[in-house]
Design an enzyme around this catalytic site. Structure first.
Site, PDB file in Angstrom:
ATOM      1  N   GLU A  29      -2.538 125.193  13.764  1.00  0.00           N
ATOM      2  CA  GLU A  29      -2.962 123.882  13.257  1.00  0.00           C
ATOM      3  C   GLU A  29      -4.303 123.564  13.896  1.00  0.00           C
ATOM      4  O   GLU A  29      -4.434 122.605  14.645  1.00  0.00           O
ATOM      5  CB  GLU A  29      -2.032 122.763  13.713  1.00  0.00           C
ATOM      6  CG  GLU A  29      -0.612 122.874  13.373  1.00  0.00           C
ATOM      7  CD  GLU A  29       0.249 121.843  14.097  1.00  0.00           C
ATOM      8  OE1 GLU A  29       1.334 121.594  13.598  1.00  0.00           O
ATOM      9  OE2 GLU A  29      -0.147 121.307  15.161  1.00  0.00           O
TER      10      GLU A  29
ATOM     11  N   GLY B  95      -6.258 123.316  19.267  1.00  0.00           N
ATOM     12  CA  GLY B  95      -6.809 123.405  20.613  1.00  0.00           C
ATOM     13  C   GLY B  95      -7.856 124.486  20.815  1.00  0.00           C
ATOM     14  O   GLY B  95      -8.359 124.650  21.934  1.00  0.00           O
TER      15      GLY B  95
ATOM     16  N   ARG C 219     -17.465 111.071  20.821  1.00  0.00           N
ATOM     17  CA  ARG C 219     -17.096 112.006  21.893  1.00  0.00           C
ATOM     18  C   ARG C 219     -17.949 111.870  23.162  1.00  0.00           C
ATOM     19  O   ARG C 219     -17.396 111.899  24.268  1.00  0.00           O
ATOM     20  CB  ARG C 219     -17.093 113.448  21.377  1.00  0.00           C
ATOM     21  CG  ARG C 219     -16.064 113.663  20.244  1.00  0.00           C
ATOM     22  CD  ARG C 219     -15.902 115.123  19.868  1.00  0.00           C
ATOM     23  NE  ARG C 219     -15.265 115.876  20.926  1.00  0.00           N
ATOM     24  CZ  ARG C 219     -15.887 116.620  21.802  1.00  0.00           C
ATOM     25  NH1 ARG C 219     -17.200 116.750  21.748  1.00  0.00           N
ATOM     26  NH2 ARG C 219     -15.223 117.238  22.737  1.00  0.00           N
TER      27      ARG C 219
ATOM     28  N   TYR D  99     -15.559 110.947  26.187  1.00  0.00           N
ATOM     29  CA  TYR D  99     -15.226 112.030  27.134  1.00  0.00           C
ATOM     30  C   TYR D  99     -16.422 112.473  27.969  1.00  0.00           C
ATOM     31  O   TYR D  99     -16.321 113.456  28.695  1.00  0.00           O
ATOM     32  CB  TYR D  99     -14.745 113.280  26.380  1.00  0.00           C
ATOM     33  CG  TYR D  99     -13.694 113.081  25.328  1.00  0.00           C
ATOM     34  CD1 TYR D  99     -12.418 112.637  25.665  1.00  0.00           C
ATOM     35  CD2 TYR D  99     -13.959 113.404  23.997  1.00  0.00           C
ATOM     36  CE1 TYR D  99     -11.446 112.501  24.679  1.00  0.00           C
ATOM     37  CE2 TYR D  99     -12.987 113.269  23.017  1.00  0.00           C
ATOM     38  CZ  TYR D  99     -11.738 112.818  23.374  1.00  0.00           C
ATOM     39  OH  TYR D  99     -10.789 112.688  22.400  1.00  0.00           O
TER      40      TYR D  99
ATOM     41  N   GLY E 178      -8.072 122.339  14.139  1.00  0.00           N
ATOM     42  CA  GLY E 178      -8.931 121.354  13.479  1.00  0.00           C
ATOM     43  C   GLY E 178     -10.378 121.569  13.879  1.00  0.00           C
ATOM     44  O   GLY E 178     -11.230 121.954  13.087  1.00  0.00           O
ATOM     45  N   ARG E 179     -10.625 121.357  15.168  1.00  0.00           N
ATOM     46  CA  ARG E 179     -11.988 121.421  15.706  1.00  0.00           C
ATOM     47  C   ARG E 179     -12.715 122.722  15.329  1.00  0.00           C
ATOM     48  O   ARG E 179     -13.870 122.691  14.915  1.00  0.00           O
ATOM     49  CB  ARG E 179     -11.911 121.335  17.238  1.00  0.00           C
ATOM     50  CG  ARG E 179     -13.247 121.245  17.939  1.00  0.00           C
ATOM     51  CD  ARG E 179     -13.057 121.432  19.456  1.00  0.00           C
ATOM     52  NE  ARG E 179     -11.980 120.623  19.960  1.00  0.00           N
ATOM     53  CZ  ARG E 179     -12.093 119.361  20.372  1.00  0.00           C
ATOM     54  NH1 ARG E 179     -13.271 118.791  20.367  1.00  0.00           N
ATOM     55  NH2 ARG E 179     -11.051 118.694  20.809  1.00  0.00           N
TER      56      ARG E 179
ATOM     57  N   CYS F  67     -23.044  96.996  21.769  1.00  0.00           N
ATOM     58  CA  CYS F  67     -23.155  96.276  23.034  1.00  0.00           C
ATOM     59  C   CYS F  67     -22.162  96.829  24.044  1.00  0.00           C
ATOM     60  O   CYS F  67     -21.269  96.121  24.529  1.00  0.00           O
ATOM     61  CB  CYS F  67     -22.941  94.782  22.812  1.00  0.00           C
ATOM     62  SG  CYS F  67     -24.202  94.094  21.758  1.00  0.00           S
ATOM     63  N   GLU F  68     -22.285  98.100  24.292  1.00  0.00           N
ATOM     64  CA  GLU F  68     -21.477  98.811  25.281  1.00  0.00           C
ATOM     65  C   GLU F  68     -22.422  99.820  25.904  1.00  0.00           C
ATOM     66  O   GLU F  68     -23.044 100.614  25.179  1.00  0.00           O
ATOM     67  CB  GLU F  68     -20.341  99.595  24.597  1.00  0.00           C
ATOM     68  CG  GLU F  68     -19.193  98.763  24.107  1.00  0.00           C
ATOM     69  CD  GLU F  68     -18.316  98.235  25.230  1.00  0.00           C
ATOM     70  OE1 GLU F  68     -18.300  98.837  26.322  1.00  0.00           O
ATOM     71  OE2 GLU F  68     -17.664  97.208  25.005  1.00  0.00           O
TER      72      GLU F  68
HETATM   73  C1  LIG Z   1      -5.125 117.297  17.333  1.00  0.00           C
HETATM   74  C2  LIG Z   1      -4.030 118.218  16.957  1.00  0.00           C
HETATM   75  C3  LIG Z   1      -4.307 119.469  16.405  1.00  0.00           C
HETATM   76  C4  LIG Z   1      -5.693 119.992  16.245  1.00  0.00           C
HETATM   77  O1  LIG Z   1      -6.364 120.110  17.435  1.00  0.00           O
HETATM   78  P1  LIG Z   1      -7.827 120.750  17.468  1.00  0.00           P
HETATM   79  O2  LIG Z   1      -8.211 120.596  18.883  1.00  0.00           O
HETATM   80  O3  LIG Z   1      -8.647 119.966  16.530  1.00  0.00           O
HETATM   81  O4  LIG Z   1      -7.672 122.169  17.050  1.00  0.00           O
HETATM   82  C5  LIG Z   1      -3.257 120.245  16.014  1.00  0.00           C
HETATM   83  N1  LIG Z   1      -1.981 119.827  16.145  1.00  0.00           N
HETATM   84  C6  LIG Z   1      -1.683 118.639  16.669  1.00  0.00           C
HETATM   85  C7  LIG Z   1      -0.270 118.243  16.789  1.00  0.00           C
HETATM   86  C8  LIG Z   1      -2.691 117.791  17.091  1.00  0.00           C
HETATM   87  O5  LIG Z   1      -2.381 116.606  17.615  1.00  0.00           O
END
Ligand SMILES: *Cc1c(COP(=O)(O)O)cnc(C)c1O
Length: 421
Positions: free
Chosen positions: A272, A230, A310, A314, A274-275, A341-342
């Protein structure tokens, strides 16, 4: 408006396009490594700190191999993501399964790999025990309900489908303890793309409080606290990245007071993310196919929302650089579109850009997470290639573009011959 920097020149990209036609995603290895090191450094005070890359952001084994070398683990939530971890050679506590609505075969593969299993629901304790057996180490996902305001993408925690309630999680530790589970973790994730650093400090505080309560009520000593993902990134040029040193210092203060102060140390902290790990270091490179003028002015690209969903999904902002025109005045207003076609297949709406022409190259920024990965094949559109820009300037193709044959791979045209109508 400030311009966002690129790790390559127009000449470099033109040379790459000679052998790798647009559209493609390109990732900057040097920046990904530096960012990974900064992340780990920021939390180096915490013994056992680990970041598990949420692989859904950019599920490419080459990127995972790089991140693993920097000391990252992997966060999976599907059988394919677990299989990717396996094929990269990852095992044991390098892997976390944070899934929801989980099938038995995912728990099974996670268990076979020795991964940390992070349960999403109290009913999954019995389910896991029945189908796979309970491992020595288990984590559970906490949903703080109205204790915590969610943010826009995830919404209010009470409405979210994830995690145990407060009562359930206390009960969960009691059950697991009675079943001789030995090592315990806790997890929560209540935000997505959050730029406010205090948010993550507050999340840690909620978890630390719960850890104290669990210890008092159940006698379970929790060994790791997973703060989820997040962490947001500055999609807009005027936004600032989350200051991880500030987040870390805030969490460290709470750790001293609440964890050390209550005799609950050591507690390993996990993320955890990602982004924030790959997002800013991946770029979608695409050429202008047509300029169209009707009631509005459109720049029709050779990429479409299949390559980056995205903005369509969003309404997200992604900065766009027109290569070679970085210093020209932004005199023209365009909708930058794909060919689906959207009508929501647009990378930008009413974006001020320099005057662009057919064959101009646009670079769409911050496409390194939830970019290529999120695409679909709707309308028969094919997913693009992924390239890696190595530290020495070399280009390594890390995923080829899909072909029409890939698109048809699940269909049986041979069987069609015998199918009479
Ligand atoms: C999507 C997700 C993440 C990673 O979220 P980011 O916004 O990419 O940091 C981590 N844990 C869980 C369970 C997720 O679903």
């Amino acid at each position: 408006m400030a311009e966002k920097k690129l790790p390559f020149s127009k000449e470099q990209i033109e040379k790459i396009i000679e052998t790798h036609p647009t559209p493609f995603h390109i990732y900057d290895e040097k920046a990904i490594r530096e960012n990974a090191r900064n992340f780990l450094n920021a939390f180096s005070w915490n013994e056992g700190f680990k970041e598990y890359f949420a692989i859904k952001a950019a599920p490419n084994p080459y990127l995972m191999k790089i991140l693993r070398e920097e000391g990252f683990g992997i966060d999976c939530s599907s059988i394919a993501e677990l299989e990717l971890a396996k094929r990269v050679g990852m095992r044991g506590e390098e892997i976390i399964l944070t899934s929801n609505d989980t099938p038995a075969y995912e728990f099974q593969l996670a268990s076979d790999l020795g991964a940390i299993i992070n349960l999403d629901d109290i009913s999954h304790i019995a389910f896991l025990e029945k189908h796979v057996g309970l491992p020595d180490t288990i984590s559970m996902r906490y949903n703080p309900g109205d204790l915590k305001q969610g943010n826009l993408i995830i919404g209010h925690p009470e409405d979210a489908k994830y995690g145990f309630t407060h009562e359930q999680i206390i009960e969960g530790y009691k059950i697991l303890k009675s079943k001789a589970v030995k090592h315990f973790g806790i997890h929560t994730m209540v935000a997505s793309n959050e730029l406010d650093p205090d948010y993550f400090i507050e999340t840690a505080e909620i978890l630390f409080k719960l850890i104290i309560e669990v210890s008092e009520k159940t006698g379970v000593k929790i060994e790791f606290a997973n703060l989820g993902g997040g962490i947001g990134i500055p999609y807009k040029p005027e936004q600032k990245p989350v200051n991880l040193e500030y987040v870390s210092a805030g969490i460290q203060k709470l750790y001293q007071k609440m964890i050390v102060g209550n005799g609950l140390a050591p507690l390993k902290l996990l993320f955890e993310s990602g982004r924030a790990i790959t997002g800013p270091y991946g770029y979608l490179v695409t050429k202008v196919r047509h300029i169209k003028k009707t009631y509005k002015q459109f720049a029709g690209m050779d990429a479409c929302m299949v390559n980056l969903m995205r903005p369509a999904m969003y309404g997200a902002y992604h900065h766009i650089t027109v290569l070679g025109k970085e210093n020209e005045a932004l005199t023209e207003k365009y909708d930058v579109t794909g060919s689906l076609c959207e009508n929501n297949d647009k990378f930008a709406i009413d974006r001020m850009l320099p005057k662009v022409e057919t064959d101009d190259i646009m670079v769409i920024h911050d496409a390194g997470a939830h970019g290529h990965a999120m695409g679909f094949n709707y309308n028969g559109k094919l997913k693009s290639a992924e390239l890696l820009l190595r530290e020495n300037g070399e280009i390594v193709p890390i995923r080829r573009a899909e072909t029409v044959e890939d698109y048809f791979a699940t269909l049986d045209f041979d069987g069609l011959k015998d199918f009479s109508v």
